[in-house]
Design an enzyme around this catalytic site. Structure first.
Site, PDB file in Angstrom:
ATOM      1  N   ASN A  62       0.859  -1.194   0.000  1.00  0.00           N
ATOM      2  CA  ASN A  62       0.000   0.000   0.000  1.00  0.00           C
ATOM      3  C   ASN A  62       0.896   1.246   0.000  1.00  0.00           C
ATOM      4  O   ASN A  62       1.721   1.419   0.900  1.00  0.00           O
ATOM      5  CB  ASN A  62      -0.890  -0.051   1.254  1.00  0.00           C
ATOM      6  CG  ASN A  62      -1.860   1.114   1.323  1.00  0.00           C
ATOM      7  OD1 ASN A  62      -1.481   2.244   1.035  1.00  0.00           O
ATOM      8  ND2 ASN A  62      -3.080   0.854   1.716  1.00  0.00           N
TER       9      ASN A  62
ATOM     10  N   ASP B  95      -0.145   4.490  -0.057  1.00  0.00           N
ATOM     11  CA  ASP B  95      -0.841   5.716   0.355  1.00  0.00           C
ATOM     12  C   ASP B  95       0.082   6.705   1.066  1.00  0.00           C
ATOM     13  O   ASP B  95      -0.006   7.919   0.858  1.00  0.00           O
ATOM     14  CB  ASP B  95      -1.973   5.391   1.335  1.00  0.00           C
ATOM     15  CG  ASP B  95      -3.117   4.644   0.685  1.00  0.00           C
ATOM     16  OD1 ASP B  95      -3.126   4.497  -0.550  1.00  0.00           O
ATOM     17  OD2 ASP B  95      -4.004   4.182   1.443  1.00  0.00           O
ATOM     18  N   HIS B  96       0.960   6.165   1.929  1.00  0.00           N
ATOM     19  CA  HIS B  96       1.705   7.079   2.790  1.00  0.00           C
ATOM     20  C   HIS B  96       2.927   7.689   2.130  1.00  0.00           C
ATOM     21  O   HIS B  96       3.522   8.624   2.685  1.00  0.00           O
ATOM     22  CB  HIS B  96       1.980   6.421   4.144  1.00  0.00           C
ATOM     23  CG  HIS B  96       0.681   6.136   4.847  1.00  0.00           C
ATOM     24  ND1 HIS B  96      -0.207   7.147   5.163  1.00  0.00           N
ATOM     25  CD2 HIS B  96       0.087   4.975   5.193  1.00  0.00           C
ATOM     26  CE1 HIS B  96      -1.291   6.603   5.718  1.00  0.00           C
ATOM     27  NE2 HIS B  96      -1.137   5.307   5.740  1.00  0.00           N
TER      28      HIS B  96
ATOM     29  N   HIS C 118      -5.595   3.765  -1.833  1.00  0.00           N
ATOM     30  CA  HIS C 118      -6.924   4.149  -1.349  1.00  0.00           C
ATOM     31  C   HIS C 118      -7.191   5.594  -1.764  1.00  0.00           C
ATOM     32  O   HIS C 118      -6.539   6.508  -1.263  1.00  0.00           O
ATOM     33  CB  HIS C 118      -6.940   4.009   0.178  1.00  0.00           C
ATOM     34  CG  HIS C 118      -8.253   4.298   0.827  1.00  0.00           C
ATOM     35  ND1 HIS C 118      -8.439   4.178   2.181  1.00  0.00           N
ATOM     36  CD2 HIS C 118      -9.461   4.700   0.326  1.00  0.00           C
ATOM     37  CE1 HIS C 118      -9.689   4.487   2.485  1.00  0.00           C
ATOM     38  NE2 HIS C 118     -10.328   4.822   1.375  1.00  0.00           N
TER      39      HIS C 118
ATOM     40  N   ARG D  17      -9.241   8.341  -1.113  1.00  0.00           N
ATOM     41  CA  ARG D  17     -10.226   8.740  -0.109  1.00  0.00           C
ATOM     42  C   ARG D  17     -11.072   9.888  -0.630  1.00  0.00           C
ATOM     43  O   ARG D  17     -10.642  10.664  -1.481  1.00  0.00           O
ATOM     44  CB  ARG D  17      -9.529   9.164   1.198  1.00  0.00           C
ATOM     45  CG  ARG D  17      -8.853   8.016   1.934  1.00  0.00           C
ATOM     46  CD  ARG D  17      -8.332   8.467   3.269  1.00  0.00           C
ATOM     47  NE  ARG D  17      -9.400   8.604   4.231  1.00  0.00           N
ATOM     48  CZ  ARG D  17      -9.675   7.727   5.209  1.00  0.00           C
ATOM     49  NH1 ARG D  17      -8.931   6.657   5.371  1.00  0.00           N
ATOM     50  NH2 ARG D  17     -10.675   7.924   6.023  1.00  0.00           N
TER      51      ARG D  17
ATOM     52  N   ARG E  34      -6.862  12.931   0.873  1.00  0.00           N
ATOM     53  CA  ARG E  34      -5.789  13.364   1.793  1.00  0.00           C
ATOM     54  C   ARG E  34      -4.427  12.784   1.399  1.00  0.00           C
ATOM     55  O   ARG E  34      -3.407  13.322   1.779  1.00  0.00           O
ATOM     56  CB  ARG E  34      -6.125  13.002   3.242  1.00  0.00           C
ATOM     57  CG  ARG E  34      -6.084  11.534   3.529  1.00  0.00           C
ATOM     58  CD  ARG E  34      -6.252  11.257   5.001  1.00  0.00           C
ATOM     59  NE  ARG E  34      -7.608  11.524   5.467  1.00  0.00           N
ATOM     60  CZ  ARG E  34      -8.148  10.934   6.531  1.00  0.00           C
ATOM     61  NH1 ARG E  34      -7.438  10.082   7.243  1.00  0.00           N
ATOM     62  NH2 ARG E  34      -9.378  11.187   6.899  1.00  0.00           N
TER      63      ARG E  34
ATOM     64  N   GLU F 182      -8.679   0.728  -3.422  1.00  0.00           N
ATOM     65  CA  GLU F 182      -9.498   0.809  -2.205  1.00  0.00           C
ATOM     66  C   GLU F 182     -10.406   2.010  -2.289  1.00  0.00           C
ATOM     67  O   GLU F 182      -9.941   3.124  -2.613  1.00  0.00           O
ATOM     68  CB  GLU F 182      -8.579   1.020  -1.002  1.00  0.00           C
ATOM     69  CG  GLU F 182      -8.356  -0.200  -0.182  1.00  0.00           C
ATOM     70  CD  GLU F 182      -7.570   0.162   1.057  1.00  0.00           C
ATOM     71  OE1 GLU F 182      -8.022   1.021   1.832  1.00  0.00           O
ATOM     72  OE2 GLU F 182      -6.489  -0.406   1.214  1.00  0.00           O
TER      73      GLU F 182
ATOM     74  N   THR G  16      -7.198   6.544  10.036  1.00  0.00           N
ATOM     75  CA  THR G  16      -7.027   5.444   9.087  1.00  0.00           C
ATOM     76  C   THR G  16      -8.328   4.650   9.103  1.00  0.00           C
ATOM     77  O   THR G  16      -9.266   5.000   9.830  1.00  0.00           O
ATOM     78  CB  THR G  16      -5.811   4.579   9.475  1.00  0.00           C
ATOM     79  OG1 THR G  16      -5.681   3.519   8.514  1.00  0.00           O
ATOM     80  CG2 THR G  16      -5.940   3.982  10.866  1.00  0.00           C
ATOM     81  N   THR G  17      -8.399   3.593   8.304  1.00  0.00           N
ATOM     82  CA  THR G  17      -9.631   2.807   8.238  1.00  0.00           C
ATOM     83  C   THR G  17      -9.760   2.021   9.536  1.00  0.00           C
ATOM     84  O   THR G  17      -9.074   1.022   9.740  1.00  0.00           O
ATOM     85  CB  THR G  17      -9.583   1.859   7.009  1.00  0.00           C
ATOM     86  OG1 THR G  17      -9.128   2.617   5.891  1.00  0.00           O
ATOM     87  CG2 THR G  17     -10.937   1.276   6.715  1.00  0.00           C
TER      88      THR G  17
ATOM     89  N   GLU H 165     -11.329  -9.163   2.829  1.00  0.00           N
ATOM     90  CA  GLU H 165     -10.052  -8.832   3.467  1.00  0.00           C
ATOM     91  C   GLU H 165     -10.337  -8.649   4.948  1.00  0.00           C
ATOM     92  O   GLU H 165     -11.148  -7.802   5.336  1.00  0.00           O
ATOM     93  CB  GLU H 165      -9.437  -7.560   2.866  1.00  0.00           C
ATOM     94  CG  GLU H 165      -8.118  -7.231   3.554  1.00  0.00           C
ATOM     95  CD  GLU H 165      -7.263  -6.216   2.821  1.00  0.00           C
ATOM     96  OE1 GLU H 165      -7.371  -6.102   1.586  1.00  0.00           O
ATOM     97  OE2 GLU H 165      -6.478  -5.526   3.507  1.00  0.00           O
TER      98      GLU H 165
ATOM     99  N   HIS I 102      -3.872  -4.525   7.643  1.00  0.00           N
ATOM    100  CA  HIS I 102      -3.997  -3.347   8.497  1.00  0.00           C
ATOM    101  C   HIS I 102      -3.109  -3.470   9.722  1.00  0.00           C
ATOM    102  O   HIS I 102      -3.314  -4.355  10.551  1.00  0.00           O
ATOM    103  CB  HIS I 102      -5.431  -3.034   8.934  1.00  0.00           C
ATOM    104  CG  HIS I 102      -5.615  -1.557   9.204  1.00  0.00           C
ATOM    105  ND1 HIS I 102      -5.168  -0.953  10.342  1.00  0.00           N
ATOM    106  CD2 HIS I 102      -6.122  -0.574   8.443  1.00  0.00           C
ATOM    107  CE1 HIS I 102      -5.424   0.342  10.273  1.00  0.00           C
ATOM    108  NE2 HIS I 102      -5.992   0.608   9.128  1.00  0.00           N
ATOM    109  N   GLY I 103      -2.117  -2.602   9.773  1.00  0.00           N
ATOM    110  CA  GLY I 103      -1.254  -2.524  10.941  1.00  0.00           C
ATOM    111  C   GLY I 103      -0.183  -3.598  11.017  1.00  0.00           C
ATOM    112  O   GLY I 103       0.530  -3.675  12.025  1.00  0.00           O
TER     113      GLY I 103
ATOM    114  N   GLY J 141       1.062  -1.435   4.321  1.00  0.00           N
ATOM    115  CA  GLY J 141       1.504  -0.127   3.857  1.00  0.00           C
ATOM    116  C   GLY J 141       2.295   0.659   4.872  1.00  0.00           C
ATOM    117  O   GLY J 141       3.512   0.827   4.754  1.00  0.00           O
TER     118      GLY J 141
HETATM  119  N1  PXP Z   1      -5.954  -3.123   3.806  1.00  0.00           N
HETATM  120  C1  PXP Z   1      -6.912  -2.171   3.862  1.00  0.00           C
HETATM  121  C2  PXP Z   1      -8.269  -2.512   3.363  1.00  0.00           C
HETATM  122  C3  PXP Z   1      -6.619  -0.871   4.341  1.00  0.00           C
HETATM  123  O1  PXP Z   1      -7.579   0.060   4.405  1.00  0.00           O
HETATM  124  C4  PXP Z   1      -5.301  -0.580   4.732  1.00  0.00           C
HETATM  125  C5  PXP Z   1      -4.959   0.797   5.199  1.00  0.00           C
HETATM  126  O2  PXP Z   1      -5.176   1.713   4.202  1.00  0.00           O
HETATM  127  C6  PXP Z   1      -4.343  -1.598   4.633  1.00  0.00           C
HETATM  128  C7  PXP Z   1      -4.699  -2.872   4.196  1.00  0.00           C
HETATM  129  C8  PXP Z   1      -2.920  -1.359   5.000  1.00  0.00           C
HETATM  130  O3  PXP Z   1      -2.823  -1.029   6.345  1.00  0.00           O
HETATM  131  P1  PXP Z   1      -1.435  -0.482   6.908  1.00  0.00           P
HETATM  132  O4  PXP Z   1      -1.142   0.771   6.147  1.00  0.00           O
HETATM  133  O5  PXP Z   1      -1.727  -0.258   8.341  1.00  0.00           O
HETATM  134  O6  PXP Z   1      -0.416  -1.549   6.647  1.00  0.00           O
END
Ligand code: PXP
Length: 256
Positions: free
Chosen positions: A14, A16-17, A50, A52, A56, A77, A107-108, A158, A201-202, A223
């Protein structure tokens, strides 16, 4: 159509960051598409981004460029809104992952409420399925949500690993273990219903292996930790180490 390796546990990176850092200065640097290409070379099986509602991090132009330049599948996403549906139908990415979205969240924070919104979501995803996108639903490890995701015709769920990762990070290991049990049981349930199982996630180097070891899980999306770790060791080694841990957990050697 970009091919997907059906056997290996896939790593979706991911990006995004990378866009979060870029947008902090309103500049063109660092470029998330450059990161995506580098991730691809480092062994990512897919890229997740993602878009959004508040833009952002990832922008509309980033999605245009990812679609034009990626050599691996894009997991797009998005929230279940008409605007995002129209964007997805224009691009027809390999996969769309439907996530809950609140403006005020960092975050989500949780999974999607599928069971309560079953009819609306079934109608929402139908055109995406018809367009050839794999439809993934981001949900908590909850039987009712998984069964509802199955009934609405999702291809993939997921599982949200945030509660497991947060409790682990806070040293609440009994709770982390309980979350892990739920994730494992619900992976098996989803698989038995014919759903493809992803998780994310995380996840970090400390938390990835038990989840990667679930035989039903086909893909992990990671991510924030990887982009953070890239500051210290570079993106390619950061991804390579995650890949190594995933392969180790799956009992495979990273060396062919
Ligand atoms: N999967 C989904 C559906 C997410 O929304 C996110 C965060 O955007 C991730 C995976 C990745 O999470 P992380 O950035 O915490 O690794």
């Amino acid at each position: 159509m970009i091919p997907v390796n059906p056997t290996q546990l896939r790593l979706g990176v991911n990006i995004d960051h990378v866009a979060t850092v870029r947008n902090a200065r309103g500049s063109a640097y660092p470029d998330p598409i450059r990161a995506a290409k580098l991730a691809e070379k480092a062994g990512a099986d897919g890229i997740t981004a993602h878009l959004r509602e508040d833009r952002r991090h990832i922008s509309d132009q980033d999605i245009d460029r990812l679609m034009a330049h990626l050599g691996v599948p894009l997991n797009f996403e998005m929230a279940a809104t008409p605007e995002m549906q129209a964007i997805a139908l224009r691009h027809k990415p390999h996969a769309v992952c439907i996530v809950p979205e609140k403006r005020e969240e960092r975050t989500t924070e949780g999974g999607l409420e599928v069971a309560r919104e079953e009819n609306a979501l079934a109608h929402f995803i139908a055109p995406l399925r018809d367009a050839g996108c794999r439809v993934s639903i981001f949900i908590g490890a909850d039987r009712a949500q998984i069964e509802a995701a199955h009934r609405i015709g999702a291809h993939v769920i997921e599982l949200h690993t945030g509660a497991y990762c947060d409790t682990h990070a806070e040293g609440r290991f009994d709770e982390a273990e309980a979350e892990l049990h739920k994730l494992r049981d619900m992976s098996a349930l989803a698989h038995s219903l014919g759903l493809e199982v992803h998780a994310g996630h995380g996840l970090t180097y400390d938390t990835v292996k038990p989840v990667a070891a679930f035989p039903e899980v086909m893909e992990l999306n990671i991510g924030h930790f990887l982009i953070g770790e890239a500051i210290f060791r570079g993106l390619t080694p950061a991804i390579a180490e995650m890949r190594r841990l995933m392969d180790e957990a799956r009992g495979q050697s990273a060396v062919a």
